[in-house]
Write an enzyme that holds these catalytic residues in place. Structure first.
Site: not given
Ligand SMILES: NC(=O)c1ccc[n+]([C@@H]2O[C@H](COP(=O)([O-])OP(=O)(O)OC[C@H]3O[C@@H](n4cnc5c(N)ncnc54)[C@H](O)[C@@H]3O)[C@@H](O)[C@H]2O)c1
Length: 327
Positions: A18, A42-43, A88, A128, A151, A155, A286
């Site tokens: 994306f 995923t692309g 994700s 973030s 995740y 990062k 979640r």
């Protein structure tokens, strides 16, 4: 004022995704030679369809976990825009091994290969999610809490590696902590789809989107064009104080999931008025989700001259219309 990178040889990892495919497109439009490294996990090939014939574009189908693929991709490159990762939070909770392998192992490989090849600057997608459980709002770059997911850990570890490489070797690094990016070519499908394309697609199909929790959690949703601007600025900035830094990339505006649903419904309802009657379904919260996320963008404004041009509402107008015409 010149605010775009031009006449450079650049690598976009994750260029079939994306954000990566939008970056490839904008870097080609401003006159750069662009290499894309992607393993299509995923692309999508269709994300590259618009420029696959462009003589300034080269696709390397490969994996950032494979050092030889990294070496091939960074050859002759001035600037790397590293976007490849397994995104994700829920995916990383389900499969922390793969997320760690790609997001840390792959990160170090492409960073080291870039340094070995004499790449001048390495700009990378941070997140973030690194703010974790820190209670302060808005989020400022140097105040982070405990990570809430694998995740987020990956990062943050990337930021530590980038900062260490900048100190140890002669490579400039800039980390861009993206806040919930949305826009054209974002994948609406699959268990890990982001909320904006997912809600839009469900409304288009006259289905009721599921909101996790009571819909009061909020995010600083950031339109893709603001993210493209930040990447170009990070590539052209020459001020020493601005390099080897980490920046929030957001609009600086907080929107709850309930508000977001209303916005999308209103815009999509202009194309099909049946959509206006759809109500959301509320489901369980979640795991790993931060409650509220809002960026301070002062550092990017001051040091990168970042000036986001799209509010959430303006971005949604373009994004929902794009989804309407392309899904
Ligand atoms: N979308 C957001 O809101 C958001 C927010 C914060 C950070 N980010 C970060 O921005 C970057 C881009 O995210 P996106 O939303 O475009 O995701 P995406 O899944 O659309 O794109 C990621 C791309 O990386 C590729 N890729 C994955 N593993 C790879 C590997 N081992 N080798 C080579 N290529 C590989 C995928 O095939 C895909 O094309 C990621 O690093 C993500 O963590 C995104």
């Amino acid at each position: 004022m010149e605010r775009l990178l031009r006449d450079s040889r650049v690598l976009v990892t994750g260029g079939a995704g994306f954000i990566g495919s939008n970056l490839v497109e904008s870097l080609l439009l401003s006159g750069n030679k662009v290499v894309c490294l992607d393993n299509f996990s995923t692309g999508k090939r269709e994300n590259l369809a618009g420029f696959s014939d462009n003589p300034d574009f080269k696709l390397i189908e490969g994996d950032i976990r494979n050092y030889e693929d990294c070496e091939k991709a960074v050859r002759g490159i001035d600037i790397v825009f590293h976007q490849a990762a397994l995104g994700s939070v829920p995916r990383s909770i389900k499969d922390p091994v793969s997320s760690t392998d790609v997001n840390i192992g792959g990160f170090v490989k492409i960073l080291f290969a870039a340094k070995e090849a004499g790449v001048k600057r390495f700009i990378y997608a941070a997140s973030s999610s690194t703010y974790g459980d820190h209670p302060d709002l808005p989020k400022v770059e140097d105040k982070i809490g405990n990570a809430l997911s694998p995740y987020a850990i990956t990062k943050y570890v990337d930021e530590l590696f980038a900062s260490n490489f900048a100190k140890t070797y002669e490579i400039e690094t800039i980390g861009l902590r993206y806040f919930n990016v949305f826009g054209r070519r974002q994948d609406p499908d699959g268990p890990y789809a982001a909320v904006i394309p997912k809600f839009t697609k469900m409304l288009m199909e006259h289905k009721s989107p599921v909101i996790n929790g009571d819909g009061t959690i909020s995010r600083d949703f950031t339109y893709i064009d603001n993210v493209l601007q930040a990447n170009h600025l990070a590539a052209i900035i020459n001020d020493k104080a601005a390099i080897n830094q980490i920046y929030n990339v957001a609009h600086g505006e907080r929107t709850s999931i309930n508000q977001l649903f209303s916005y999308i419904k209103e815009i999509a309802g202009r194309f099909d008025e049946k959509i206006l009657d759809i109500k959301p379904t509320y489901g369980p919260e979640r795991a790993g989700d931060i409650q509220h996320s809002l960026a301070s963008i002062r550092k990017a404004q001051r040091l990168l001259r970042y000036a986001p041009t799209y509010s959430v509402a303006a971005g949604l107008e373009e994004a929902v219309e794009w989804f309407w015409n392309n899904l």
